[in-house]
Scaffold this motif. Structure first.
Motif, PDB file in Angstrom:
ATOM      1  N   LYS A 135      22.252  48.781  45.019  1.00  0.00           N
ATOM      2  CA  LYS A 135      21.078  48.390  45.848  1.00  0.00           C
ATOM      3  C   LYS A 135      20.138  47.941  44.804  1.00  0.00           C
ATOM      4  N   LYS A 136      19.742  48.549  43.775  1.00  0.00           N
ATOM      5  CA  LYS A 136      18.552  48.102  42.870  1.00  0.00           C
ATOM      6  C   LYS A 136      18.942  46.855  42.406  1.00  0.00           C
ATOM      7  N   ILE A 137      20.138  46.458  42.058  1.00  0.00           N
ATOM      8  CA  ILE A 137      20.290  45.318  41.426  1.00  0.00           C
ATOM      9  C   ILE A 137      20.248  44.080  42.726  1.00  0.00           C
ATOM     10  N   ILE A 138      20.664  44.365  43.882  1.00  0.00           N
ATOM     11  CA  ILE A 138      20.335  43.407  44.853  1.00  0.00           C
ATOM     12  C   ILE A 138      18.877  43.124  45.330  1.00  0.00           C
ATOM     13  N   ASP A 139      18.008  44.325  45.435  1.00  0.00           N
ATOM     14  CA  ASP A 139      16.897  44.125  45.683  1.00  0.00           C
ATOM     15  C   ASP A 139      16.091  43.558  44.555  1.00  0.00           C
ATOM     16  N   SER A 140      16.427  43.593  43.281  1.00  0.00           N
ATOM     17  CA  SER A 140      15.614  43.035  42.177  1.00  0.00           C
ATOM     18  C   SER A 140      15.505  41.685  42.398  1.00  0.00           C
ATOM     19  N   GLY A 141      16.446  40.584  43.137  1.00  0.00           N
ATOM     20  CA  GLY A 141      16.498  39.385  43.328  1.00  0.00           C
ATOM     21  C   GLY A 141      16.963  38.827  42.210  1.00  0.00           C
ATOM     22  N   GLU A 142      17.570  39.246  41.127  1.00  0.00           N
ATOM     23  CA  GLU A 142      18.108  38.715  39.976  1.00  0.00           C
ATOM     24  C   GLU A 142      19.112  37.432  40.051  1.00  0.00           C
ATOM     25  N   LEU A 143      19.684  37.696  41.095  1.00  0.00           N
ATOM     26  CA  LEU A 143      20.754  36.616  41.376  1.00  0.00           C
ATOM     27  C   LEU A 143      20.698  35.871  42.593  1.00  0.00           C
ATOM     28  N   GLY A 144      19.360  36.031  43.133  1.00  0.00           N
ATOM     29  CA  GLY A 144      18.680  35.454  44.433  1.00  0.00           C
ATOM     30  C   GLY A 144      19.373  36.257  45.486  1.00  0.00           C
ATOM     31  N   LYS A 145      19.185  35.474  46.561  1.00  0.00           N
ATOM     32  CA  LYS A 145      19.669  36.289  47.876  1.00  0.00           C
ATOM     33  C   LYS A 145      21.112  36.397  48.033  1.00  0.00           C
ATOM     34  N   VAL A 146      21.423  37.268  48.823  1.00  0.00           N
ATOM     35  CA  VAL A 146      22.804  37.692  49.234  1.00  0.00           C
ATOM     36  C   VAL A 146      23.304  36.502  50.229  1.00  0.00           C
ATOM     37  N   ILE A 147      24.403  36.070  50.120  1.00  0.00           N
ATOM     38  CA  ILE A 147      25.012  35.188  51.021  1.00  0.00           C
ATOM     39  C   ILE A 147      26.004  35.709  51.596  1.00  0.00           C
ATOM     40  N   ASN A 148      26.862  36.566  51.053  1.00  0.00           N
ATOM     41  CA  ASN A 148      27.904  37.145  51.845  1.00  0.00           C
ATOM     42  C   ASN A 148      28.622  38.345  50.928  1.00  0.00           C
ATOM     43  N   ILE A 149      29.115  39.207  51.781  1.00  0.00           N
ATOM     44  CA  ILE A 149      29.940  40.470  51.034  1.00  0.00           C
ATOM     45  C   ILE A 149      31.247  40.692  51.447  1.00  0.00           C
ATOM     46  N   GLY A 318      24.732  34.165  41.374  1.00  0.00           N
ATOM     47  CA  GLY A 318      25.855  34.949  40.677  1.00  0.00           C
ATOM     48  C   GLY A 318      26.365  35.968  41.606  1.00  0.00           C
ATOM     49  N   GLU A 319      27.410  36.684  41.281  1.00  0.00           N
ATOM     50  CA  GLU A 319      28.145  37.706  42.005  1.00  0.00           C
ATOM     51  C   GLU A 319      27.869  39.024  41.420  1.00  0.00           C
ATOM     52  N   ILE A 320      28.213  40.028  42.103  1.00  0.00           N
ATOM     53  CA  ILE A 320      28.324  41.510  41.631  1.00  0.00           C
ATOM     54  C   ILE A 320      29.474  42.036  42.215  1.00  0.00           C
ATOM     55  N   ARG A 321      30.421  42.812  41.353  1.00  0.00           N
ATOM     56  CA  ARG A 321      31.705  43.212  41.546  1.00  0.00           C
ATOM     57  C   ARG A 321      31.439  44.661  41.229  1.00  0.00           C
ATOM     58  N   GLY A 322      31.886  45.503  42.142  1.00  0.00           N
ATOM     59  CA  GLY A 322      31.901  47.028  42.180  1.00  0.00           C
ATOM     60  C   GLY A 322      33.107  47.964  42.433  1.00  0.00           C
ATOM     61  N   ASP A 323      33.324  48.938  41.701  1.00  0.00           N
ATOM     62  CA  ASP A 323      34.425  49.770  41.889  1.00  0.00           C
ATOM     63  C   ASP A 323      33.842  51.061  41.693  1.00  0.00           C
ATOM     64  N   ASP A 324      33.794  51.928  42.709  1.00  0.00           N
ATOM     65  CA  ASP A 324      32.992  53.293  42.673  1.00  0.00           C
ATOM     66  C   ASP A 324      33.986  54.428  41.858  1.00  0.00           C
ATOM     67  N   GLU A 325      35.392  54.147  42.149  1.00  0.00           N
ATOM     68  CA  GLU A 325      36.137  55.237  41.472  1.00  0.00           C
ATOM     69  C   GLU A 325      36.052  55.052  40.116  1.00  0.00           C
ATOM     70  N   LYS A 326      35.893  53.759  39.581  1.00  0.00           N
ATOM     71  CA  LYS A 326      35.934  53.579  38.129  1.00  0.00           C
ATOM     72  C   LYS A 326      34.430  53.694  37.710  1.00  0.00           C
ATOM     73  N   ASN A 327      33.579  53.548  38.571  1.00  0.00           N
ATOM     74  CA  ASN A 327      32.086  53.796  38.422  1.00  0.00           C
ATOM     75  C   ASN A 327      31.653  52.456  37.410  1.00  0.00           C
ATOM     76  N   GLU A 328      32.151  51.491  37.864  1.00  0.00           N
ATOM     77  CA  GLU A 328      31.766  50.191  37.110  1.00  0.00           C
ATOM     78  C   GLU A 328      31.244  49.158  38.070  1.00  0.00           C
ATOM     79  N   ILE A 329      30.024  48.376  37.459  1.00  0.00           N
ATOM     80  CA  ILE A 329      29.494  47.370  38.370  1.00  0.00           C
ATOM     81  C   ILE A 329      29.414  46.082  37.342  1.00  0.00           C
ATOM     82  N   GLU A 330      29.843  45.117  37.705  1.00  0.00           N
ATOM     83  CA  GLU A 330      29.946  43.826  36.865  1.00  0.00           C
ATOM     84  C   GLU A 330      28.754  42.857  37.687  1.00  0.00           C
TER      85      GLU A 330
END
Length: 411
Positions: A135-149, A318-330
């Motif tokens: 949520k913090k990454i998205i709200d920071s705007g570092e990758l611009g606005k979200v287009i789709n999820i 850019g894009e954000i990829r996440g896996d909560d079991e691996k606790n990894e965000i790219e």
């Protein structure tokens, strides 16, 4: 601080035990209809008979006798139990879903606001390091606005068989639809991450596999009487090797082999997964359009080996990829051409103790701080959490009626 626990099943005990074991609160009253669960919780919290009840109505006759309540009863009991508590002016930690019925959700919200009672809905994922970081990454705007999820809830094959075929949430006439019971968490995540209410939804899904059409020839009604030896759903294979751990702990308070075998022979968790009274979907997809223009696809499936959530958030730059079991965000920044190496940043957020990636603990800490009088934000206040229920109800309506549902039809 003194709390009352109404519903001493798995979820209620997780919350109450956390407060008790971390010495944040005393559990001074208990309401639980099941004799075995009631006896164990009574001993755990050191309660006498005068502080233990089988029915919330009898407990409520005492008036307001503690600081707050934990309500973790079955889905369709929430309305009655919560409204009774609100009439007495209680602040409440309320297990999700609020209610499977939207009118009941609204009724609970309105009475809470009228009586100035605070309700924290157990949308525990908001309180995890993983989802808070995303949520913090998205709200920071570092990758611009979200287009789709793209968002996936991978239930896990053994988990859907346990909870949604044999278990408490197998039948929507008794509890809720699958997308409400299992995935109002995910509806809440989507509206939170998008920072917007949903506008419309389409959805498809069915109960495809866990039905009589897929029962092996010669299979019995119960695993203990079945001669099919290579079935992965054989309850003896599922529960006996993991005695003392979830989900075996759901079958019996006593985790001895003798007690588990008895539960398998006599209880709901020993039934053939192809011959239960389940009617909820075993998979479902939904596509949401949000008021701010973001589009999101959601895939809920019991046909995965892993039990986790994975997400891809596609933004302008850019894009954000996440896996909560691996606790990894790219975090991946876009490039000018395919030969150029993208800038990739990998994060591993802090993880707290306990279930749901530490979300259960984070939720309880926030709730206890709030009741204690600290100036903390109620991230899952009922006024916010109700939107996830509108989304789940609309998605199920779209699936059943085979059409696009506009949210304004429900609001």
């Amino acid at each position: 601080m003194e709390l009352a626990l109404i519903g001493a099943g798995q979820r209620g005990r997780i919350y109450a035990d956390y407060a008790f074991e971390h010495k944040r609160a005393k559990i001074t009253f208990l309401v639980e209809p099941d004799e075995n669960r009631r006896r164990e919780a009574k001993e755990k919290y050191g309660l006498d008979d005068a502080h233990v009840f089988t029915d919330p109505a009898d407990f409520y006759k005492l008036g307001k006798v503690c600081d707050a309540l934990i309500i973790a009863t079955m889905d369709r009991q929430h309305y009655e139990h919560t409204m009774g508590a609100l009439e007495l002016g209680y602040d409440i930690l309320l297990e999700k879903p609020i209610s499977p019925d939207l009118d009941e959700c609204i009724g609970i919200r309105d009475l809470a606001l009228k009586n100035k009672c605070r309700i924290m809905v157990c949308h525990v994922l908001r309180y995890t390091g993983f989802w808070a970081t995303l949520k913090k990454i998205i709200d920071s705007g570092e990758l611009g606005k979200v287009i789709n999820i793209q968002h996936n809830e991978n239930i896990g094959n053994f988990h859907i068989a346990h909870s949604f075929v044999r278990g408490n949430w197998r039948n929507s006439d008794i509890t809720s639809s699958l997308i409400m019971q299992k995935s109002c968490h995910d509806m809440d995540l989507l509206t939170w991450l998008c920072n917007s209410k949903a506008k419309s939804v389409s959805s498809f899904g069915e109960l495809t596999y866990f039905n009589k059409a897929h029962a092996p020839e010669g299979s019995a009604e119960r695993c203990s009487k079945c001669g099919i030896m290579d079935c992965r759903f054989d309850a003896r294979k599922v529960y006996l090797p993991i005695a003392g751990n979830w989900p075996a702990t759901v079958l019996s308070v006593d985790q001895s082999e003798e007690s588990l075998i008895k539960a398998i022979e006599e209880g709901p968790y020993g039934r053939c997964v192809y011959k239960c009274d389940n009617n909820v979907c075993d998979h479902q997809v939904a596509i949401f359009e949000f008021e701010n223009g973001i589009h999101a696809s959601f895939n809920l499936s019991g046909f995965t080996n892993r039990m986790c959530r994975t997400i891809k958030v596609m933004c302008e730059n850019g894009e954000i990829r996440g896996d909560d079991e691996k606790n990894e965000i790219e975090i991946i920044c876009f490039t000018s051409n395919w030969q150029q190496e993208p800038e990739v940043k990998t994060l591993n957020p802090d993880v707290r103790e306990g279930f749901h990636g530490g979300g259960d603990a984070g939720l309880m800490e926030q709730f206890l701080d709030m009741i204690q009088g600290d100036d903390v934000e109620n991230l899952s206040a009922i006024e916010r959490s109700i939107e996830s229920h509108v989304m789940a109800i609309a998605a199920e309506k779209a699936r059943v009626e085979h059409r696009i549902v506009e949210m304004k039809e429900l609001r």
